[in-house]
Motif scaffolding. Structure first.
Motif, PDB file in Angstrom:
ATOM      1  N   LYS A 170       0.672  -1.220   0.064  1.00  0.00           N
ATOM      2  CA  LYS A 170      -0.054   0.113  -0.015  1.00  0.00           C
ATOM      3  C   LYS A 170       0.892   1.169   0.128  1.00  0.00           C
ATOM      4  CE  LYS A 170      -0.431   1.018   5.129  1.00  0.00           C
ATOM      5  NZ  LYS A 170      -1.514   1.497   5.906  1.00  0.00           N
ATOM      6  N   ASP A 174      -2.289   5.286   3.204  1.00  0.00           N
ATOM      7  CA  ASP A 174      -3.599   4.747   2.854  1.00  0.00           C
ATOM      8  C   ASP A 174      -3.901   3.572   3.877  1.00  0.00           C
ATOM      9  OD1 ASP A 174      -3.470   6.192   0.519  1.00  0.00           O
ATOM     10  OD2 ASP A 174      -2.828   4.616  -0.743  1.00  0.00           O
ATOM     11  N   PRO A 177      -4.985  -2.942   3.049  1.00  0.00           N
ATOM     12  CA  PRO A 177      -5.948  -3.548   1.988  1.00  0.00           C
ATOM     13  C   PRO A 177      -6.687  -4.750   2.903  1.00  0.00           C
ATOM     14  CG  PRO A 177      -3.775  -4.285   1.714  1.00  0.00           C
ATOM     15  CD  PRO A 177      -3.663  -3.062   2.494  1.00  0.00           C
TER      16      PRO A 177
END
Length: 335
Positions: A170, A174, A177
């Motif tokens: 990532k 962010d 996931p």
């Protein structure tokens, strides 16, 4: 004349030949040469015991001279020692049971004794070893044997399985996931599932962070020899830039306060810029380069930073005011 014949009691083991029967003659004259032949009632089973041993005397011609007591004796058939011994066996968890085997010892071939093997119920590694035992047939002959029923162990071994998280990446800042992975070797009926998580940390320098798996339900996991494979979450640098604003001043003036724009940096990192320019104070030397220094240093490694520059121009200073020469005022219009 009073006389008697008394057979001796006798026995044998089931399946053996009869012994030679013996006995005692009493009261007979030696000269008559009376002899006895001993026999027993027919039968070859332990359950038929005891069989009767009796005597037949000869020669017939002299027997009328005697008042004979014909005694009898017991003939016993004893159980034959025999055994059944299952073979130890094993399987891998989840596989079908093998065909159980074993050894019969001491049984007569003619009785055609066979064994059917089975084990106690259970299908877990923790519950093993399970007991393998035997059932013999035909039942009708088994009473003739003193049978030792041995047992054996049936072991269920762990099944090989593995969990392999997928590798992920990532961009710094962010959200993580959704982690996924692959389960191999587990039985569908056990409904094994994996929950994936990673080691804590949110910096580029600290990555990759280990992704690991927690399996459930716990109750079935002991049936498996599980390989927990590793994977990593890599945090890549976030794109960011700093762009000073172009600026200028008139020759001889103080520098203005430099400004600029920060793009792509996370607010929480509190990145700030200090702007400065290359040295010089002449019109001819301009434009001078305005650049930026960012802080705090500890977070900058998380960014792929584009350091833009800008121009700082020194403009000519306008000439104004009065100049006195030869006692005459020059006002800029008179020659």
């Amino acid at each position: 004349r009073t006389a008697s014949v008394t057979p001796d009691a006798a026995s044998k083991t089931y399946g053996d030949a009869d012994p030679t029967f013996t006995g005692t003659l009493a009261g007979f004259l030696t000269a008559d040469n009376v002899t006895a032949t001993y026999a027993r009632t027919a039968g070859e089973s332990v359950a038929g015991n005891p069989y009767t041993i009796s005597a037949a005397l000869s020669p017939i011609g002299v027997l009328g001279n005697y008042s004979i007591t014909y005694n009898t004796a017991a003939f016993t058939i004893n159980q034959r020692t025999a055994s059944v011994t299952p073979d130890a066996a094993s399987k891998t968890y989840g596989d079908a049971d093998p065909t159980f085997t074993g050894t019969l010892t001491g049984f007569l071939t003619g009785d055609n004794v066979t064994a059917s093997y089975s084990r106690t119920a259970g299908e877990t590694v923790a519950g093993s070893p399970y007991t393998i035992s035997a059932t013999l047939s035909p039942a009708g002959v088994l009473g003739n044997y003193a049978i030792t029923y041995n047992t054996a162990a049936f072991t269920i071994n762990q099944r090989t399985a593995s969990v392999t998280p997928d590798s992920f990446s990532k961009t710094y800042g962010d959200a993580d996931p959704t982690f996924t992975g692959t389960l191999s070797g587990f039985l569908t009926g056990d409904g094994v599932t994996a929950s994936y998580s990673r080691a804590p940390g949110e910096t580029v320098a600290g990555s990759p962070y280990a992704i690991s798996a927690t399996l459930s339900p716990m109750g079935v996991l002991g049936n498996y020899s599980i390989t927990y494979n590793p994977a990593g979450l890599t945090i890549t640098k976030r794109n960011a830039s700093v762009t000073p604003d172009a600026a200028s001043k008139n020759y001889g003036s103080a520098d203005p306060s430099f400004t600029g724009t920060l793009t792509g940096f996370l607010t929480a990192d509190g990145v700030t810029a200090t702007y400065s320019r290359t040295a010089g104070e002449t019109v001819a030397g301009s434009p001078y380069t305005i650049s930026a220094t960012l802080s705090p240093t500890g977070v900058l490694g998380n960014y792929e930073i584009t350091y833009n520059t800008a121009s700082f121009t020194i403009n000519q200073k306008a000439l104004t005011g009065n100049i006195t020469a030869n006692n005459k005022v020059y006002d800029g219009t008179n020659a």
